[in-house]
Scaffold this active site. Structure first.
Site, PDB file in Angstrom:
ATOM      1  N   SER A  17       8.433 -30.244  43.575  1.00 29.39           N
ATOM      2  CA  SER A  17       7.075 -31.049  43.153  1.00 29.39           C
ATOM      3  C   SER A  17       6.090 -30.499  44.079  1.00 29.39           C
ATOM      4  O   SER A  17       4.720 -30.555  43.458  1.00 29.39           O
ATOM      5  CB  SER A  17       7.389 -32.359  43.510  1.00 29.39           C
ATOM      6  OG  SER A  17       7.675 -32.834  44.800  1.00 29.39           O
ATOM      7  N   ASP A  45       0.576 -39.716  47.651  1.00 27.52           N
ATOM      8  CA  ASP A  45       1.655 -40.725  47.561  1.00 27.52           C
ATOM      9  C   ASP A  45       2.641 -40.799  48.779  1.00 27.52           C
ATOM     10  O   ASP A  45       2.382 -40.346  49.811  1.00 27.52           O
ATOM     11  CB  ASP A  45       2.375 -40.679  46.144  1.00 27.52           C
ATOM     12  CG  ASP A  45       3.091 -39.224  46.118  1.00 27.52           C
ATOM     13  OD1 ASP A  45       3.303 -38.427  46.947  1.00 27.52           O
ATOM     14  OD2 ASP A  45       3.283 -38.790  44.810  1.00 27.52           O
ATOM     15  N   HIS A  76       4.022 -36.531  48.862  1.00 23.55           N
ATOM     16  CA  HIS A  76       3.119 -35.422  48.784  1.00 23.55           C
ATOM     17  C   HIS A  76       1.861 -35.685  49.417  1.00 23.55           C
ATOM     18  O   HIS A  76       1.081 -36.800  49.358  1.00 23.55           O
ATOM     19  CB  HIS A  76       2.768 -35.265  47.408  1.00 23.55           C
ATOM     20  CG  HIS A  76       4.221 -35.186  46.547  1.00 23.55           C
ATOM     21  ND1 HIS A  76       4.699 -35.994  45.848  1.00 23.55           N
ATOM     22  CD2 HIS A  76       4.996 -33.870  46.316  1.00 23.55           C
ATOM     23  CE1 HIS A  76       5.792 -35.927  45.075  1.00 23.55           C
ATOM     24  NE2 HIS A  76       5.966 -34.594  45.521  1.00 23.55           N
TER      25      HIS A  76
END
Length: 355
Positions: free
Chosen positions: A40, A330, A333
């Site tokens: 991600s 978040d 990240h």
């Protein structure tokens, strides 16, 4: 019937100047393309095109991206692959390979195969239905064929050999698959699991080399015990950093670095660089005031304690008022601003190796 060849020729005549211009620009660069694999951290939207719960193509993700668009990047704005491509003068954004209308310029200058939730351990991707690293390599093989169709066999080989390959994954293997779920702990103690993941990472790099890659930058993992998500899961009532998790990250990074150095000596013509993400992010955590951050233990999204992907949404988890003061977007990240600082540090340290 005679109109079909004429129409095809017309399409070629229309597209040819654009392809030739893209090839010329690519030829003039030391690094013609940035090609990305991983999780991600460098997924610009591949997960939009697959069935998985690990998605972020909705607000407030993309809050500070171009046109405030949620593209599937796991942050409030740009991600490391975009920043590296821009600073190396390749292009401003690295597109997702899946679910994107890619033109000749996109293919000639590189794409990302990364998938949020992926890892070197095949089980890591399986648990969240992300694209495994093996499938990312298959997508790369498909990309190579498309590149050859656009640029010709000789030019395509040159682009493949001179491009920079960025590989960022491994965090989910330890943080999620090993520490958060019970499956691997039944088979491996921690040192054995680290050896297994490092061996799998080494095999991935070897296979990438076999496909023609020569310049590879492979990232280690960050201080995973200090991620807001791991503070919540393993940091106790005070949500302290989970020391065991950080110790595991240090051992993993050391072992991976040694293996990559070994490959450098055994693979002719290779230039494989280990990228130390751990130290760069740890510095921001230990000296937040030096970088203008006020919050390092919570994400900007919602309460900042548990929100990530689907739970970070505009209905139940509005973002903080001033994202520039937050290290994390978040609970997993970093923010675009934090990424920018980290990438500047990395490019200063490794620029000669990346160019």
């Amino acid at each position: 019937m005679g109109m079909i060849p004429s129409f095809a020729r017309l399409c070629v005549l229309i597209l040819l100047p654009h392809v030739l211009q893209a090839q010329a620009r690519s030829s003039n660069r030391t690094t013609p393309a940035l090609i990305v694999f991983g999780d991600s951290v460098v997924d610009p939207g591949n997960n939009n095109a697959i069935v998985t719960t690990v998605k972020c193509n909705f607000p407030p993700y993309g809050k500070d991206f171009i046109n405030h668009k949620a593209t599937g990047r796991f942050s409030n704005g740009k991600i490391p692959s975009d920043m590296i491509a821009s600073r190396l003068g390749i292009k401003q954004l690295v597109p997702a390979y899946l679910g994107t209308e890619l033109d000749a310029e996109d293919l000639l200058t590189g794409v990302s195969f990364a998938s949020g939730g992926s890892g070197y351990d095949p089980l890591t991707s399986e648990l969240v239905q992300a694209i495994p690293m093996s499938e990312q390599l298959n997508m790369f093989k498909e990309y190579m064929k498309k590149l050859e169709e656009i640029a010709g066999e000789r030019r395509a080989r040159d682009i493949i050999s001179r491009s920079l390959y960025l590989v960022i994954t491994g965090t989910d293997d330890l943080a999620n698959t090993y520490f958060t779920t019970p499956f691997r702990r039944v088979e491996y103690d921690l040192p054995s699991y680290i050896k297994f993941v490092v061996a799998t990472a080494t095999s991935f790099v070897q296979e990438l080399y076999n496909l023609g890659a020569r310049r590879m930058s492979v990232s280690g993992i960050s201080p995973i015990g200090c991620l807001p998500s791991q503070r919540t899961l393993a940091g106790g009532i005070e949500r302290e950093c989970a020391d065991l998790y950080n110790q595991a990250a240090v051992i993993y990074n050391s072992e991976l670095s040694k293996e990559l150095q070994r490959l450098n000596h055994t693979l002719p013509g290779s230039r494989i660089v280990f990228i130390d993400m751990y130290t760069s992010l740890l510095d921001l955590m230990q000296r937040p005031e030096a970088y203008g951050f006020k919050e390092i233990a919570r994400g900007c999204c919602g309460t900042g304690i548990f929100e990530v992907t689907l739970t970070c949404n505009s209905f139940t988890a509005p973002p903080c008022e001033d994202v520039s003061k937050y290290l994390f977007w978040d609970t997993y990240h970093p923010t675009e601003r934090a990424y920018n600082i980290i990438i500047k540090k990395i490019l200063r340290q490794y620029r000669s190796s990346l160019n």
